[in-house]
Design a protein around this motif. Structure first.
Motif, PDB file in Angstrom:
ATOM      1  N   ASN A  46       0.803  -1.251   0.026  1.00 18.82           N
ATOM      2  CA  ASN A  46       0.177   0.047   0.090  1.00 18.82           C
ATOM      3  C   ASN A  46       0.776   1.246  -0.069  1.00 18.82           C
ATOM      4  N   ALA A  47       1.968   1.175  -0.478  1.00 22.95           N
ATOM      5  CA  ALA A  47       2.761   2.505  -0.730  1.00 22.95           C
ATOM      6  C   ALA A  47       2.338   3.299  -1.559  1.00 22.95           C
ATOM      7  N   PRO A  48       2.442   4.713  -1.520  1.00 22.63           N
ATOM      8  CA  PRO A  48       1.943   5.719  -2.361  1.00 22.63           C
ATOM      9  C   PRO A  48       2.764   5.898  -3.701  1.00 22.63           C
ATOM     10  N   VAL A  49       3.887   5.115  -3.667  1.00 22.45           N
ATOM     11  CA  VAL A  49       4.663   5.443  -4.792  1.00 22.45           C
ATOM     12  C   VAL A  49       5.383   4.054  -5.189  1.00 22.45           C
ATOM     13  N   VAL A  50       5.442   3.753  -6.520  1.00 21.25           N
ATOM     14  CA  VAL A  50       6.016   2.448  -6.924  1.00 21.25           C
ATOM     15  C   VAL A  50       7.054   2.937  -7.944  1.00 21.25           C
ATOM     16  N   ILE A  51       8.293   2.629  -7.892  1.00 24.00           N
ATOM     17  CA  ILE A  51       9.401   2.982  -8.911  1.00 24.00           C
ATOM     18  C   ILE A  51       9.707   1.501  -9.579  1.00 24.00           C
ATOM     19  N   LEU A  52       9.372   1.309 -10.864  1.00 20.86           N
ATOM     20  CA  LEU A  52       9.590   0.268 -11.606  1.00 20.86           C
ATOM     21  C   LEU A  52      11.191   0.383 -12.119  1.00 20.86           C
ATOM     22  N   ILE A  53      11.568  -0.606 -12.125  1.00 19.21           N
ATOM     23  CA  ILE A  53      13.155  -0.704 -12.705  1.00 19.21           C
ATOM     24  C   ILE A  53      13.087  -1.468 -14.041  1.00 19.21           C
ATOM     25  N   TRP A  92      -0.876  -7.344 -20.731  1.00 26.65           N
ATOM     26  CA  TRP A  92      -1.522  -5.987 -20.569  1.00 26.65           C
ATOM     27  C   TRP A  92      -0.636  -4.962 -19.744  1.00 26.65           C
ATOM     28  N   TRP A  93       0.163  -5.631 -18.760  1.00 27.82           N
ATOM     29  CA  TRP A  93       0.985  -4.882 -17.970  1.00 27.82           C
ATOM     30  C   TRP A  93       2.339  -4.333 -18.789  1.00 27.82           C
ATOM     31  N   LYS A  94       2.802  -5.080 -19.285  1.00 26.99           N
ATOM     32  CA  LYS A  94       4.020  -4.853 -20.332  1.00 26.99           C
ATOM     33  C   LYS A  94       3.572  -3.713 -21.144  1.00 26.99           C
ATOM     34  N   LYS A  95       2.575  -3.729 -21.762  1.00 29.41           N
ATOM     35  CA  LYS A  95       2.058  -3.089 -22.781  1.00 29.41           C
ATOM     36  C   LYS A  95       1.450  -1.511 -21.908  1.00 29.41           C
ATOM     37  N   ARG A  96       0.937  -1.532 -20.908  1.00 26.03           N
ATOM     38  CA  ARG A  96       0.681  -0.305 -20.215  1.00 26.03           C
ATOM     39  C   ARG A  96       2.006   0.433 -19.775  1.00 26.03           C
ATOM     40  N   PHE A  97       3.281  -0.181 -19.472  1.00 26.60           N
ATOM     41  CA  PHE A  97       4.281   0.397 -19.022  1.00 26.60           C
ATOM     42  C   PHE A  97       5.370   0.542 -20.237  1.00 26.60           C
ATOM     43  N   ASN A  98       4.780  -0.127 -21.201  1.00 19.50           N
ATOM     44  CA  ASN A  98       5.699   0.179 -22.538  1.00 19.50           C
ATOM     45  C   ASN A  98       7.063  -0.693 -22.349  1.00 19.50           C
ATOM     46  N   VAL A  99       6.905  -1.881 -21.882  1.00 17.13           N
ATOM     47  CA  VAL A  99       8.255  -2.570 -21.838  1.00 17.13           C
ATOM     48  C   VAL A  99       8.321  -3.478 -23.006  1.00 17.13           C
ATOM     49  N   THR A 100       9.096  -2.782 -23.693  1.00 22.78           N
ATOM     50  CA  THR A 100       9.600  -3.572 -25.280  1.00 22.78           C
ATOM     51  C   THR A 100      10.793  -3.842 -25.349  1.00 22.78           C
ATOM     52  N   TYR A 101      11.190  -4.682 -26.107  1.00 21.24           N
ATOM     53  CA  TYR A 101      12.512  -4.739 -26.459  1.00 21.24           C
ATOM     54  C   TYR A 101      13.354  -3.478 -26.747  1.00 21.24           C
ATOM     55  N   PRO A 102      14.702  -3.383 -25.979  1.00 19.71           N
ATOM     56  CA  PRO A 102      15.450  -4.316 -25.350  1.00 19.71           C
ATOM     57  C   PRO A 102      15.113  -4.484 -23.867  1.00 19.71           C
ATOM     58  N   TYR A 103      14.153  -3.862 -23.061  1.00 15.06           N
ATOM     59  CA  TYR A 103      13.903  -3.652 -22.035  1.00 15.06           C
ATOM     60  C   TYR A 103      13.028  -4.901 -21.422  1.00 15.06           C
ATOM     61  N   VAL A 104      13.274  -5.224 -20.257  1.00 18.14           N
ATOM     62  CA  VAL A 104      12.615  -6.094 -19.532  1.00 18.14           C
ATOM     63  C   VAL A 104      12.241  -5.538 -17.982  1.00 18.14           C
ATOM     64  N   LEU A 105      10.893  -5.883 -17.661  1.00 21.41           N
ATOM     65  CA  LEU A 105      10.538  -5.384 -16.255  1.00 21.41           C
ATOM     66  C   LEU A 105      11.344  -6.360 -15.129  1.00 21.41           C
ATOM     67  N   LYS A 106      12.427  -5.757 -14.423  1.00 24.59           N
ATOM     68  CA  LYS A 106      12.991  -6.632 -13.570  1.00 24.59           C
ATOM     69  C   LYS A 106      12.678  -6.452 -12.238  1.00 24.59           C
ATOM     70  N   GLU A 107      12.550  -5.162 -11.481  1.00 22.55           N
ATOM     71  CA  GLU A 107      12.441  -5.123 -10.198  1.00 22.55           C
ATOM     72  C   GLU A 107      11.482  -3.929  -9.974  1.00 22.55           C
ATOM     73  N   SER A 108      11.251  -3.582  -8.719  1.00 21.09           N
ATOM     74  CA  SER A 108      10.650  -2.266  -8.281  1.00 21.09           C
ATOM     75  C   SER A 108      10.807  -1.914  -6.647  1.00 21.09           C
ATOM     76  N   ILE A 109      10.693  -1.004  -6.343  1.00 22.32           N
ATOM     77  CA  ILE A 109      10.864  -0.201  -5.058  1.00 22.32           C
ATOM     78  C   ILE A 109       9.512   0.319  -4.572  1.00 22.32           C
ATOM     79  N   ALA A 110       9.171  -0.145  -3.687  1.00 18.35           N
ATOM     80  CA  ALA A 110       7.944   0.444  -3.027  1.00 18.35           C
ATOM     81  C   ALA A 110       8.545   1.820  -2.187  1.00 18.35           C
ATOM     82  N   LEU A 111       7.776   2.930  -2.151  1.00 22.39           N
ATOM     83  CA  LEU A 111       8.282   4.031  -1.806  1.00 22.39           C
ATOM     84  C   LEU A 111       7.473   4.981  -0.876  1.00 22.39           C
ATOM     85  N   GLY A 112       7.679   5.596   0.016  1.00 22.95           N
ATOM     86  CA  GLY A 112       6.803   6.351   0.841  1.00 22.95           C
ATOM     87  C   GLY A 112       7.125   6.577   2.272  1.00 22.95           C
TER      88      GLY A 112
END
Length: 252
Positions: free
Chosen positions: A144-151, A197-217
């Motif tokens: 329930n963090a107010p911010v998420v940073i995708l890497i 649909w999540w990869k599409k929403r976040f525009n995760v296209t080659y050469p990128y891959v959704l790797k990690e994230s940080i919950a922040l608040g």
């Protein structure tokens, strides 16, 4: 080693027995936060955290990462809901501890023959326990963090780009702590990659891959401070080429 709460030592200097300097103090006292206030984090402050990641070292200075900031409660809640759904799907086949009879036997066979061998790190008891809690709706992955940073990781990175991504993330969580924020590194982010649909929403296209994230608040309670760590054995090679190393117990 634990330092007393005294005046911090200055940066750029060292004397035997000196107290932690501000950087050391931040490293030693940062803890993962899993309960956040609902208060928003100013965009200017988020950018300070991102800047720490941007300045992280990387092989060949290739900086094989891309950051995506999410502050929408609706999107973060949907991420949690879908990640839990994917978790329930996998546990339906592999969560033999939740089953009985023939279903338990089949899921145990699948877990031991395939999952534990192919995904030995992901199926470790620690993440497995967290997955069970998330599947039951008891612990949201992003807390329930107010911010998420995708890497996102650039697969074209030099050498091992996953290491560079980890270094960038470490820079950000340390900077966040030094600024009074709390963070939690969320490795379960990859669960979203099973849903296109999540990869599409976040525009995760080659050469990128959704790797990690940080919950922040903002931490809901004070949780920082040094904790007991395991003592590590460190070999010191101080003599000639044929001399054996001296083993030291780091942390005593």
């Amino acid at each position: 080693m634990r330092k007393k709460e005294e005046a911090l030592s200055p940066l750029g200097s060292y004397e035997p027995g000196m107290e932690w300097n501000p950087v050391e103090k931040t490293i030693m006292e940062r803890r993962s936060i899993r309960k956040f206030k609902k208060d928003p984090v100013p965009a200017t402050l988020i950018r300070r955290v991102l800047e720490a990641g941007r300045f992280a070292p990387s092989a060949g200075n290739q900086q094989p990462w891309k950051f995506v900031v999410i502050t929408s409660p609706e999107i973060i809640a949907a991420m949690d809901k879908d990640a839990a759904m994917v978790t329930r799907f996998f546990l339906f086949f592999l969560g033999y501890v939740n089953h009985t009879g023939i279903r338990r036997a089949i899921s145990k066979f699948l877990a031991h023959v395939f999952a534990f061998r192919l995904f030995s790190n992901e199926m470790h008891p620690a993440p497995y326990g967290a997955m069970r809690q998330a599947a039951l709706g008891k612990t949201p992955y992003w807390h329930n963090a107010p911010v998420v940073i995708l890497i996102l990781m650039d697969r074209r990175g030099v050498s091992d780009p996953a290491v560079d991504v980890g270094v960038a993330g470490q820079n950000m969580v340390l900077a966040a702590h030094s600024l009074g924020l709390g963070t939690c590194w969320v490795g379960f982010t990859k669960l979203l990659t099973y849903l296109p649909w999540w990869k599409k929403r976040f525009n995760v296209t080659y050469p990128y891959v959704l790797k990690e994230s940080i919950a922040l608040g903002w931490p809901a309670s004070k949780a920082d401070g040094e904790v007991v760590r395991e003592v590590h054995l460190v070999d010191w090679y101080e003599g000639g080429i044929n001399d054996k190393p001296r083993t030291e117990r780091q942390g005593e």
